[in-house]
Motif scaffolding. Structure first.
Motif, mmCIF file in Angstrom:
data_model
loop_
_atom_site.group_PDB
_atom_site.id
_atom_site.type_symbol
_atom_site.label_atom_id
_atom_site.label_comp_id
_atom_site.label_asym_id
_atom_site.label_seq_id
_atom_site.Cartn_x
_atom_site.Cartn_y
_atom_site.Cartn_z
ATOM 1 N N TYR A 59 -6.005 23.131 0.821
ATOM 2 C CA TYR A 59 -6.042 24.298 -0.049
ATOM 3 C C TYR A 59 -6.881 25.405 0.587
ATOM 4 O O TYR A 59 -6.493 26.575 0.583
ATOM 5 C CB TYR A 59 -6.616 23.905 -1.414
ATOM 6 N N GLN A 60 -8.040 25.041 1.148
ATOM 7 C CA GLN A 60 -8.886 26.044 1.802
ATOM 8 C C GLN A 60 -8.183 26.665 3.003
ATOM 9 O O GLN A 60 -8.283 27.874 3.234
ATOM 10 C CB GLN A 60 -10.228 25.421 2.232
ATOM 11 N N ARG A 63 -5.648 29.021 1.644
ATOM 12 C CA ARG A 63 -6.329 30.224 1.139
ATOM 13 C C ARG A 63 -6.694 31.161 2.294
ATOM 14 O O ARG A 63 -6.542 32.382 2.184
ATOM 15 C CB ARG A 63 -7.623 29.846 0.398
ATOM 16 N N GLU A 66 -3.607 32.783 3.332
ATOM 17 C CA GLU A 66 -3.237 33.797 2.339
ATOM 18 C C GLU A 66 -4.036 35.078 2.575
ATOM 19 O O GLU A 66 -3.477 36.188 2.531
ATOM 20 C CB GLU A 66 -3.488 33.267 0.935
ATOM 21 N N ASP A 67 -5.330 34.926 2.818
ATOM 22 C CA ASP A 67 -6.166 36.106 3.084
ATOM 23 C C ASP A 67 -5.676 36.847 4.327
ATOM 24 O O ASP A 67 -5.579 38.078 4.322
ATOM 25 C CB ASP A 67 -7.628 35.703 3.258
ATOM 26 N N ARG A 107 1.455 31.758 -1.182
ATOM 27 C CA ARG A 107 0.863 31.629 -2.522
ATOM 28 C C ARG A 107 1.511 30.479 -3.303
ATOM 29 O O ARG A 107 0.830 29.750 -4.022
ATOM 30 C CB ARG A 107 0.981 32.940 -3.281
ATOM 31 N N LYS A 110 0.071 27.379 -1.860
ATOM 32 C CA LYS A 110 -1.318 27.242 -2.301
ATOM 33 C C LYS A 110 -1.366 26.650 -3.701
ATOM 34 O O LYS A 110 -2.164 25.744 -3.980
ATOM 35 C CB LYS A 110 -2.016 28.601 -2.280
ATOM 36 N N GLN A 114 -3.060 23.130 -4.688
ATOM 37 C CA GLN A 114 -4.100 23.121 -5.719
ATOM 38 C C GLN A 114 -3.723 22.139 -6.833
ATOM 39 O O GLN A 114 -4.568 21.383 -7.319
ATOM 40 C CB GLN A 114 -4.308 24.520 -6.290
#
Length: 193
Positions: A59-60, A63, A66-67, A107, A110, A114
């Protein structure tokens, strides 16, 4: 007459000792089965914890991805605003569309990761309830068996009946765990840790 009283007393003592021995055997057998089931629960907790850790790490990573995709989309939008040239604008529009689709995919992934991590955490929490029940069961039955051993040594009948209380409660906790019936013992386990 004295021999008859002695024989009756010996028979009563032997009957009492047999009752205590049978009770200990029953409790020991149940404890052995509960230990096997409790060990399986502990293994399942470890597997669920590993899955949780893996999913949260993933997940990290998603993320971070995603950033990066978000920053790239912002950069492309800024380039499009700063380069009004028609040929360049068409290329940037295609890149923005592709980057937007990539960001939507990231997303979505993600959210899936999650969900998996949260499900693994819930599994750990659920299994911990049963693990605690097995621990409480084993502890109470062990106390009962210790009292029963003292009961034989002291030849005290009231102690036999007293020992059945922790033994019975231990059987209830263990049977509930084996039956998949959760009994929240968090307050009790907090006192013992």
């Amino acid at each position: 007459m004295a021999d008859e009283k002695e024989d009756a007393a010996k028979q009563a003592t032997e009957k009492f000792n047999n009752l205590v021995a049978a009770t200990i055997a029953l409790l020991a057998t149940f404890t052995a089965l509960a230990a096997i089931k409790g060990g399986n629960v502990a293994q399942n907790i470890q597997q669920a914890q590993v899955s949780s850790n893996d999913n949260w790490a993933w997940y990290q990573a998603v993320r971070t991805r995603e950033d990066m995709a978000t920053y790239e989309l912002l950069r492309l939008n800024q380039l499009q605003r700063n380069h009004p040239a028609r040929a360049e604008a068409a290329r940037l529009a295609r890149e923005i569309t592709a980057q937007g689709a990539e960001l939507a995919h990231i997303r979505e992934r993600k959210d899936e990761v999650q969900h998996d991590a949260t499900a693994a955490d819930a599994s750990v929490a659920s299994l911990n309830v049963f693990d605690n029940q097995y621990d409480i069961s084993t502890g109470l039955i062990t106390i009962a068996m210790s009292l029963l051993a003292i009961c034989v040594l002291a030849q005290t009948r009231w102690l036999y009946w007293f020992s059945l209380a922790p033994g019975g409660v231990g059987l209830i906790f263990g049977a509930a765990a084996m039956g998949g019936i959760p009994i929240n013992v968090s307050l009790l386990t907090k006192l013992l840790t």
